[in-house]
Design a protein around this motif. Sequence first.
Motif, PDB file in Angstrom:
ATOM      1  N   PHE A  31       0.829  -1.202   0.000  1.00 17.75           N
ATOM      2  CA  PHE A  31       0.000   0.000   0.000  1.00 17.75           C
ATOM      3  C   PHE A  31       0.867   1.257   0.000  1.00 17.75           C
ATOM      4  CE2 PHE A  31      -2.368   3.403   1.996  1.00 17.75           C
ATOM      5  CZ  PHE A  31      -3.546   3.387   1.272  1.00 17.75           C
ATOM      6  N   LEU A  32       1.878   1.276   0.868  1.00 13.51           N
ATOM      7  CA  LEU A  32       2.762   2.444   0.938  1.00 13.51           C
ATOM      8  C   LEU A  32       3.460   2.692  -0.398  1.00 13.51           C
ATOM      9  CD1 LEU A  32       4.366   1.914   4.449  1.00 13.51           C
ATOM     10  CD2 LEU A  32       3.119   3.947   3.722  1.00 13.51           C
ATOM     11  N   LEU A  33       3.992   1.631  -0.972  1.00 14.76           N
ATOM     12  CA  LEU A  33       4.763   1.784  -2.205  1.00 14.76           C
ATOM     13  C   LEU A  33       3.877   2.086  -3.414  1.00 14.76           C
ATOM     14  CD1 LEU A  33       7.434  -1.010  -1.719  1.00 14.76           C
ATOM     15  CD2 LEU A  33       7.701   1.461  -1.380  1.00 14.76           C
ATOM     16  N   LYS A  34       2.656   1.583  -3.394  1.00 19.30           N
ATOM     17  CA  LYS A  34       1.736   1.901  -4.490  1.00 19.30           C
ATOM     18  C   LYS A  34       1.395   3.389  -4.456  1.00 19.30           C
ATOM     19  CE  LYS A  34      -2.740   0.894  -6.524  1.00 19.30           C
ATOM     20  NZ  LYS A  34      -4.061   0.334  -6.341  1.00 19.30           N
ATOM     21  N   SER A  35       1.173   3.917  -3.263  1.00 18.39           N
ATOM     22  CA  SER A  35       0.818   5.325  -3.120  1.00 18.39           C
ATOM     23  C   SER A  35       2.021   6.235  -3.284  1.00 18.39           C
ATOM     24  CB  SER A  35       0.181   5.565  -1.750  1.00 18.39           C
ATOM     25  OG  SER A  35      -1.013   4.852  -1.640  1.00 18.39           O
ATOM     26  N   SER A  36       3.162   5.777  -2.807  1.00 15.64           N
ATOM     27  CA  SER A  36       4.379   6.590  -2.852  1.00 15.64           C
ATOM     28  C   SER A  36       5.573   5.662  -3.091  1.00 15.64           C
ATOM     29  CB  SER A  36       4.536   7.362  -1.532  1.00 15.64           C
ATOM     30  OG  SER A  36       5.658   8.199  -1.588  1.00 15.64           O
ATOM     31  N   PRO A  37       5.947   5.435  -4.354  1.00 20.69           N
ATOM     32  CA  PRO A  37       6.996   4.466  -4.673  1.00 20.69           C
ATOM     33  C   PRO A  37       8.335   4.712  -3.986  1.00 20.69           C
ATOM     34  CG  PRO A  37       5.837   5.128  -6.652  1.00 20.69           C
ATOM     35  CD  PRO A  37       5.348   6.027  -5.543  1.00 20.69           C
ATOM     36  N   ASN A  38       8.573   5.930  -3.510  1.00 25.80           N
ATOM     37  CA  ASN A  38       9.835   6.234  -2.830  1.00 25.80           C
ATOM     38  C   ASN A  38       9.663   6.399  -1.321  1.00 25.80           C
ATOM     39  OD1 ASN A  38      11.396   6.208  -5.228  1.00 25.80           O
ATOM     40  ND2 ASN A  38      10.602   8.237  -5.722  1.00 25.80           N
ATOM     41  N   ALA A  39       8.628   5.788  -0.767  1.00 23.63           N
ATOM     42  CA  ALA A  39       8.412   5.854   0.686  1.00 23.63           C
ATOM     43  C   ALA A  39       9.648   5.331   1.412  1.00 23.63           C
ATOM     44  CB  ALA A  39       7.182   5.026   1.068  1.00 23.63           C
ATOM     45  N   GLN A  40      10.039   6.054   2.447  1.00 25.67           N
ATOM     46  CA  GLN A  40      11.217   5.690   3.238  1.00 25.67           C
ATOM     47  C   GLN A  40      10.781   4.726   4.347  1.00 25.67           C
ATOM     48  OE1 GLN A  40      14.409   6.904   2.556  1.00 25.67           O
ATOM     49  NE2 GLN A  40      13.422   7.771   0.749  1.00 25.67           N
ATOM     50  N   VAL A  41      11.019   3.445   4.155  1.00 22.78           N
ATOM     51  CA  VAL A  41      10.522   2.420   5.079  1.00 22.78           C
ATOM     52  C   VAL A  41      11.668   1.584   5.619  1.00 22.78           C
ATOM     53  CG1 VAL A  41       8.976   0.435   5.366  1.00 22.78           C
ATOM     54  CG2 VAL A  41       8.349   2.289   3.787  1.00 22.78           C
ATOM     55  N   THR A  42      11.697   1.453   6.947  1.00 23.66           N
ATOM     56  CA  THR A  42      12.566   0.482   7.601  1.00 23.66           C
ATOM     57  C   THR A  42      11.661  -0.611   8.122  1.00 23.66           C
ATOM     58  OG1 THR A  42      14.154   2.182   8.264  1.00 23.66           O
ATOM     59  CG2 THR A  42      14.227   0.080   9.461  1.00 23.66           C
ATOM     60  N   ALA A  43      11.863  -1.826   7.647  1.00 23.35           N
ATOM     61  CA  ALA A  43      11.041  -2.969   8.059  1.00 23.35           C
ATOM     62  C   ALA A  43      11.837  -3.842   9.024  1.00 23.35           C
ATOM     63  CB  ALA A  43      10.617  -3.776   6.852  1.00 23.35           C
ATOM     64  N   VAL A  44      11.184  -4.200  10.122  1.00 26.44           N
ATOM     65  CA  VAL A  44      11.806  -5.061  11.124  1.00 26.44           C
ATOM     66  C   VAL A  44      10.918  -6.279  11.322  1.00 26.44           C
ATOM     67  CG1 VAL A  44      12.516  -5.260  13.548  1.00 26.44           C
ATOM     68  CG2 VAL A  44      12.876  -3.108  12.325  1.00 26.44           C
ATOM     69  N   ALA A  45      11.519  -7.456  11.227  1.00 28.08           N
ATOM     70  CA  ALA A  45      10.776  -8.694  11.468  1.00 28.08           C
ATOM     71  C   ALA A  45      11.763  -9.813  11.777  1.00 28.08           C
ATOM     72  CB  ALA A  45       9.932  -9.067  10.254  1.00 28.08           C
ATOM     73  N   LYS A  46      11.284 -10.784  12.534  1.00 27.02           N
ATOM     74  CA  LYS A  46      12.126 -11.958  12.810  1.00 27.02           C
ATOM     75  C   LYS A  46      12.426 -12.701  11.520  1.00 27.02           C
ATOM     76  CE  LYS A  46      10.250 -12.662  17.430  1.00 27.02           C
ATOM     77  NZ  LYS A  46       9.444 -13.557  18.282  1.00 27.02           N
ATOM     78  N   GLU A  47      11.430 -12.717  10.625  1.00 30.96           N
ATOM     79  CA  GLU A  47      11.646 -13.265   9.285  1.00 30.96           C
ATOM     80  C   GLU A  47      10.674 -12.598   8.323  1.00 30.96           C
ATOM     81  OE1 GLU A  47       9.802 -17.392   8.547  1.00 30.96           O
ATOM     82  OE2 GLU A  47      10.372 -17.427  10.670  1.00 30.96           O
ATOM     83  N   PHE A  48      11.082 -12.563   7.070  1.00 30.79           N
ATOM     84  CA  PHE A  48      10.280 -11.932   6.028  1.00 30.79           C
ATOM     85  C   PHE A  48       9.773 -13.002   5.066  1.00 30.79           C
ATOM     86  CE2 PHE A  48      13.197  -8.639   7.493  1.00 30.79           C
ATOM     87  CZ  PHE A  48      12.333  -7.570   7.685  1.00 30.79           C
ATOM     88  N   SER A  49       8.504 -12.876   4.679  1.00 26.39           N
ATOM     89  CA  SER A  49       7.934 -13.824   3.727  1.00 26.39           C
ATOM     90  C   SER A  49       8.559 -13.597   2.354  1.00 26.39           C
ATOM     91  CB  SER A  49       6.416 -13.639   3.641  1.00 26.39           C
ATOM     92  OG  SER A  49       6.105 -12.418   2.989  1.00 26.39           O
ATOM     93  N   PRO A  50       8.524 -14.615   1.497  1.00 24.92           N
ATOM     94  CA  PRO A  50       9.053 -14.432   0.139  1.00 24.92           C
ATOM     95  C   PRO A  50       8.377 -13.278  -0.606  1.00 24.92           C
ATOM     96  CG  PRO A  50       8.711 -16.763   0.581  1.00 24.92           C
ATOM     97  CD  PRO A  50       8.129 -16.005   1.748  1.00 24.92           C
ATOM     98  N   SER A  51       7.075 -13.087  -0.419  1.00 27.61           N
ATOM     99  CA  SER A  51       6.392 -11.993  -1.115  1.00 27.61           C
ATOM    100  C   SER A  51       6.853 -10.634  -0.585  1.00 27.61           C
ATOM    101  CB  SER A  51       4.876 -12.137  -1.027  1.00 27.61           C
ATOM    102  OG  SER A  51       4.447 -12.216   0.306  1.00 27.61           O
ATOM    103  N   PHE A  52       7.115 -10.538   0.722  1.00 26.87           N
ATOM    104  CA  PHE A  52       7.640  -9.291   1.294  1.00 26.87           C
ATOM    105  C   PHE A  52       9.016  -9.006   0.689  1.00 26.87           C
ATOM    106  CE2 PHE A  52       9.548  -6.282   4.077  1.00 26.87           C
ATOM    107  CZ  PHE A  52       8.520  -5.601   4.699  1.00 26.87           C
ATOM    108  N   LEU A  53       9.889 -10.027   0.670  1.00 27.30           N
ATOM    109  CA  LEU A  53      11.239  -9.849   0.140  1.00 27.30           C
ATOM    110  C   LEU A  53      11.218  -9.426  -1.326  1.00 27.30           C
ATOM    111  CD1 LEU A  53      12.925 -12.963   1.776  1.00 27.30           C
ATOM    112  CD2 LEU A  53      13.336 -10.559   2.361  1.00 27.30           C
ATOM    113  N   GLU A  54      10.325 -10.020  -2.097  1.00 26.59           N
ATOM    114  CA  GLU A  54      10.221  -9.674  -3.514  1.00 26.59           C
ATOM    115  C   GLU A  54       9.795  -8.222  -3.690  1.00 26.59           C
ATOM    116  OE1 GLU A  54       7.658 -10.858  -7.496  1.00 26.59           O
ATOM    117  OE2 GLU A  54       7.663 -12.238  -5.802  1.00 26.59           O
ATOM    118  N   LEU A  55       8.781  -7.807  -2.942  1.00 27.66           N
ATOM    119  CA  LEU A  55       8.290  -6.436  -3.015  1.00 27.66           C
ATOM    120  C   LEU A  55       9.367  -5.448  -2.567  1.00 27.66           C
ATOM    121  CD1 LEU A  55       5.840  -4.557  -3.519  1.00 27.66           C
ATOM    122  CD2 LEU A  55       5.164  -4.992  -1.148  1.00 27.66           C
ATOM    123  N   ALA A  56      10.011  -5.723  -1.448  1.00 23.99           N
ATOM    124  CA  ALA A  56      11.029  -4.819  -0.913  1.00 23.99           C
ATOM    125  C   ALA A  56      12.245  -4.721  -1.829  1.00 23.99           C
ATOM    126  CB  ALA A  56      11.449  -5.281   0.478  1.00 23.99           C
TER     127      ALA A  56
END
Length: 191
Positions: A31-56
């Motif tokens: 949602f963030l990237l669709k609205s603002s492709p250059n959104a400054q995001v730091t993502a923190v997680a114990k693990e990232f799903s393959p779809s998250f990794l692909e998008l990021a």
Amino acid sequence: MNHLYPVFLKVHELNILLVGGGNVGTEKLEFLLKSSPNAQVTAVAKEFSPSFLELASKAETVSMITDAYDEKYLGAKHLVIAATDDKEVNKLIHDQAKERFLLVNVADTPALCDFYLGGIVTKGNLKIAISTNGKSPTAAKRLRQLFEEVLPEEMDELLNNLNAYRDTLKGDFEYKVKAMNKITKGLVTNR
């Protein structure tokens, strides 16, 4: 009654913390990237799903930290999105963010949200935000689809032409407002 105050944030100039790398975290990042492709995001997680990794991986402005949430990650942030699958962790993120006077959104928990990520329609420079006050994200989604369908692709050309016309107007502010109202009246009335 909907008491929300709509704003459009320049998230490409703000620092956002997104906690969670699963399905919900992926949805929030998308949602963030669709609205603002250059959104400054730091993502923190114990693990990232393959779809998250692909998008990021497609966004240079997204950084990922593989770690459990820690309050230290709130430093130098403007907005916080808690999207873990642990309600206690989400509540902790909320409470610690509020102690720092940060705006926070806790996924699927409207009572713990300072803001919602509503439906967004974008046609070039035109952006329309849709809110159901957290009552029905699905209704916002359907309204978004409707607006995307009915708004012509030429909206950006129209906006550019209106901007060019506005730049040619001479006179005081009141005169310019009247002139712009006159020329744009046809956008909302039947001729």
